[in-house]
Scaffold this motif. Structure first.
Motif, mmCIF file in Angstrom:
data_model
loop_
_atom_site.group_PDB
_atom_site.id
_atom_site.type_symbol
_atom_site.label_atom_id
_atom_site.label_comp_id
_atom_site.label_asym_id
_atom_site.label_seq_id
_atom_site.Cartn_x
_atom_site.Cartn_y
_atom_site.Cartn_z
ATOM 1 N N MET A 184 -25.269 72.573 -55.670
ATOM 2 C CA MET A 184 -26.005 72.950 -56.929
ATOM 3 C C MET A 184 -27.546 73.873 -56.309
ATOM 4 S SD MET A 184 -27.033 70.263 -59.554
ATOM 5 C CE MET A 184 -28.584 70.964 -60.372
ATOM 6 N N ASP A 185 -27.691 74.724 -56.787
ATOM 7 C CA ASP A 185 -28.991 75.690 -56.211
ATOM 8 C C ASP A 185 -29.724 76.314 -57.454
ATOM 9 O OD1 ASP A 185 -30.721 76.554 -54.432
ATOM 10 O OD2 ASP A 185 -29.404 78.094 -53.557
ATOM 11 N N GLU A 186 -31.053 76.275 -57.346
ATOM 12 C CA GLU A 186 -31.691 77.106 -58.474
ATOM 13 C C GLU A 186 -31.301 76.778 -59.874
ATOM 14 O OE1 GLU A 186 -32.039 81.112 -57.288
ATOM 15 O OE2 GLU A 186 -33.392 80.539 -55.660
ATOM 16 N N GLY A 187 -30.699 75.401 -60.047
ATOM 17 C CA GLY A 187 -30.435 75.018 -61.586
ATOM 18 C C GLY A 187 -29.170 75.593 -61.926
ATOM 19 N N ILE A 188 -28.079 75.873 -61.052
ATOM 20 C CA ILE A 188 -26.644 76.022 -61.381
ATOM 21 C C ILE A 188 -25.862 75.539 -60.605
ATOM 22 C CG2 ILE A 188 -27.177 78.054 -62.966
ATOM 23 C CD1 ILE A 188 -26.298 79.955 -60.744
ATOM 24 N N ILE A 189 -24.607 75.399 -60.751
ATOM 25 C CA ILE A 189 -23.528 75.023 -59.784
ATOM 26 C C ILE A 189 -23.027 76.088 -59.110
ATOM 27 C CG2 ILE A 189 -21.468 74.039 -59.734
ATOM 28 C CD1 ILE A 189 -22.177 72.033 -62.002
ATOM 29 N N MET A 190 -23.310 76.419 -57.824
ATOM 30 C CA MET A 190 -23.069 77.586 -57.112
ATOM 31 C C MET A 190 -21.516 77.597 -56.677
ATOM 32 S SD MET A 190 -25.303 79.947 -56.547
ATOM 33 C CE MET A 190 -27.029 79.897 -57.036
ATOM 34 N N GLU A 191 -21.133 76.161 -56.404
ATOM 35 C CA GLU A 191 -19.865 76.122 -56.048
ATOM 36 C C GLU A 191 -19.294 74.673 -56.280
ATOM 37 O OE1 GLU A 191 -19.258 77.851 -51.865
ATOM 38 O OE2 GLU A 191 -17.129 77.135 -51.917
ATOM 39 N N GLU A 192 -18.043 74.361 -56.187
ATOM 40 C CA GLU A 192 -17.583 73.281 -56.378
ATOM 41 C C GLU A 192 -15.812 73.038 -55.812
ATOM 42 O OE1 GLU A 192 -17.676 72.974 -61.150
ATOM 43 O OE2 GLU A 192 -16.761 71.138 -60.154
ATOM 44 N N GLY A 193 -15.622 71.919 -55.443
ATOM 45 C CA GLY A 193 -14.250 71.846 -54.917
ATOM 46 C C GLY A 193 -14.205 70.551 -54.060
ATOM 47 N N GLU A 194 -12.928 70.759 -53.534
ATOM 48 C CA GLU A 194 -12.245 69.325 -52.607
ATOM 49 C C GLU A 194 -13.374 69.281 -51.521
ATOM 50 O OE1 GLU A 194 -10.885 66.823 -50.315
ATOM 51 O OE2 GLU A 194 -10.372 68.907 -49.838
ATOM 52 N N PRO A 195 -14.057 68.101 -51.031
ATOM 53 C CA PRO A 195 -15.166 68.029 -50.053
ATOM 54 C C PRO A 195 -14.738 69.042 -48.699
ATOM 55 C CG PRO A 195 -14.862 66.284 -51.023
ATOM 56 C CD PRO A 195 -13.905 67.006 -51.796
#
Ligand code: ATP
Ligand code: MG
Lengths: 239, 223
Positions: A208-219
């Motif tokens: 998360m950055d600046e109130g949005i999900i910037m990236e997500e995925g398998e660690p």
């Protein structure tokens, strides 16, 4: 288990969450990372209504968190552990644990105590049952706090930087308890800077950055090959 | 100076002092109950409730107790349209007036105590599914109460001293008793010194008791 759609949260003029979409499955462990002030705590606190969302939709365990819903009913199902423990200082470890089951779930005293002692044993503090929090180390206090949340038999556990206020030598004992929980199939949303933990037990990591999900995925994937440049910068600072 | 007067009248003064204690105790009991409700109302999220509490507190702190005593003493019979005042009515009115007054001060003491408790405490309680009332009852108030003991002690002492104002509606408490004796004996200096001494002993007793409570509860204050 948790379904979040277009979640916005503002404090006055300051917009902290700017449209979060996220879905946490049953038994999934989601790790939330991101720089300070990015809105991680606010996001977590919206999930058990410690903060009232400005707009958006949240559904927890099938119950939509709109304003009509009995928030206490939700909070019973969602345990939360805080950075600063927040144990009740005027109660012993076991009293901290049995309070909510007794007054909220109306569990009888013996039963609550029995469950409480089992939980203390589980977090390795059976012999500290009658100690007051000020006689416990930070790591021990945090483990009591986890036991306290578990005593309500929640379906979901939220952890907000539960090891950040601890001396380094105590971080491991708290993470160990959290890992056990994850292995037992607890649905967990964990805000943490412990990348080792994220790798080991995280099913998914959300940046998360600046109130949005910037990236997500398998660690491992995200840590090895971050796609978003901001993720790259953040990871290079902490890894 | 005639010290015999004092010695001879010690028992009568003691009777007045006892009444002073009783009046104060009655007022404290009323004041604590009102204070708790007003403090909670003052912290309510409902604007109207909050405004009501603020008006109450401002009125009773912003006007003289003496005036409040008269307002209650003469006001109740007028509002209830009594033809005559019942026996011993002045005690009821006196205790009520002092209780209403101290309720405003105690409300502020409780409010400060409640607000001094870390927000994380109520958040932890709420996150466990407790209602606002349960969080207050089991988590916030027990902790807040300890912190309010010293200021509460001060309030009790102030109240005990202020109870001398009740002499104005002919309640025979300590000061009134002393005044009567002076009228009879023309020995103001020794008599009022004796009266002062009685007050001092009583306020000291309260102070000691407060210090004791503080020590006893203070032991787990860090907890
Ligand atoms: N109750 C509040 N009132 C006003 N502003 C708030 C409130 N709570 C949080 N904020 C602001 O919202 C922003 C995001 O805060 P939040 O605590 O969610 O960030 P975070 O990602 O958890 O940061 P950290 O890593 O430091 O814990 C910050 O700028 C913070 O100052
Ligand atoms: Mg935070």
């Amino acid at each position: 288990m948790i379904f979040v759609k277009n979640l916005h949260k503002s404090f006055g003029k300051l917009e902290v969450l700017k449209g979060i979409d996220c879905h946490v499955h049953e038994k999934e462990v989601v790790v939330v990372i991101g720089p300070s002030g990015s809105g991680k705590s606010t996001f977590l606190r919206c999930l058990n209504k410690l903060e009232e969302p400005t707009s958006g939709e949240i559904i927890v365990d099938g119950i939509p968190l709109n304003s009509e819903v009995n928030v206490n009913a939700i909070r019973r199902e969602v345990g939360m552990v805080f950075q600063r423990f927040n144990l009740f200082p005027h109660m012993t470890a076991i009293q901290n644990i049995v309070l909510a089951p007794e007054v909220v779930r109306k569990t009888n005293k013996e039963e609550a105590r029995k469950i409480g002692l089992e939980l203390l044993a589980k977090v390795g503090l059976y012999d500290k049952a009658d100690e007051y929090p000020d006689r416990l180390s930070g790591g021990q206090q945090q483990r009591v706090a986890i036991a306290r949340a578990l005593a309500m038999k929640p379906k979901i556990m939220l952890f907000d930087e539960t090891t950040s206020a601890l001396d380094p030598e105590m971080v491991g004992e708290v993470l160990a308890v959290m890992k056990d929980l994850a292995r037992e199939g607890m649905t967990m949303v964990v805000v943490t800077h412990e990348m080792g933990f994220a790798r080991e037990v995280g099913d998914r990591v959300i940046f998360m950055d600046e109130g949005i999900i910037m990236e997500e995925g398998e660690p491992n994937e995200v840590f090895a090959n971050p796609k978003n440049p901001r993720t790259k910068v953040f990871l290079s600072k902490i890894l | 100076m005639n010290w015999h007067v004092v010695v001879d009248n010690m028992p009568i003064l003691a009777k007045g002092a006892l009444l002073t204690l009783e009046l104060t105790a009655g007022a404290v009991a009323i004041g604590v109950v009102i204070g708790l409700f007003m403090a909670l109302a003052r912290l309510s999220k409902h604007k109207v409730v909050r405004a009501g509490a603020i008006a109450y507190i401002d009125f009773f702190r912003g006007t003289p107790l003496l005036v409040q005593i008269f307002l209650v003493y003469f006001g109740i019979p007028m509002l209830l349209k009594w033809q005559t005042m019942p026996d011993n009515y002045q005690y009821t009115a006196g205790i009520l007036a002092m209780g209403l007054n101290s309720g405003a001060y105690i409300a502020e003491i409780f409010r400060a105590g409640i607000q001094s408790i870390d927000r994380g405490q109520s958040e932890a309680a709420r996150s466990l599914g407790m209602t606002q009332a349960q969080a207050l009852r089991y988590v916030i108030l027990p902790q807040a109460f300890k912190r309010t003991i010293p200021p509460l002690g001060n309030e009790f002492i102030a109240l005990l001293k202020d109870s001398s104002l009740l002499s104005i509606i002919a309640i025979q408490e300590l000061f009134y008793t002393g005044k009567i004796i002076v009228g009879r004996t023309y020995q103001p200096l020794p008599m009022y010194m004796a009266v002062a001494l009685y007050y001092l002993v009583m306020t000291q007793l309260i102070a000691q008791w407060v210090a004791y409570m503080e020590r006893r509860l203070g032991k787990n204050d860090l907890r």
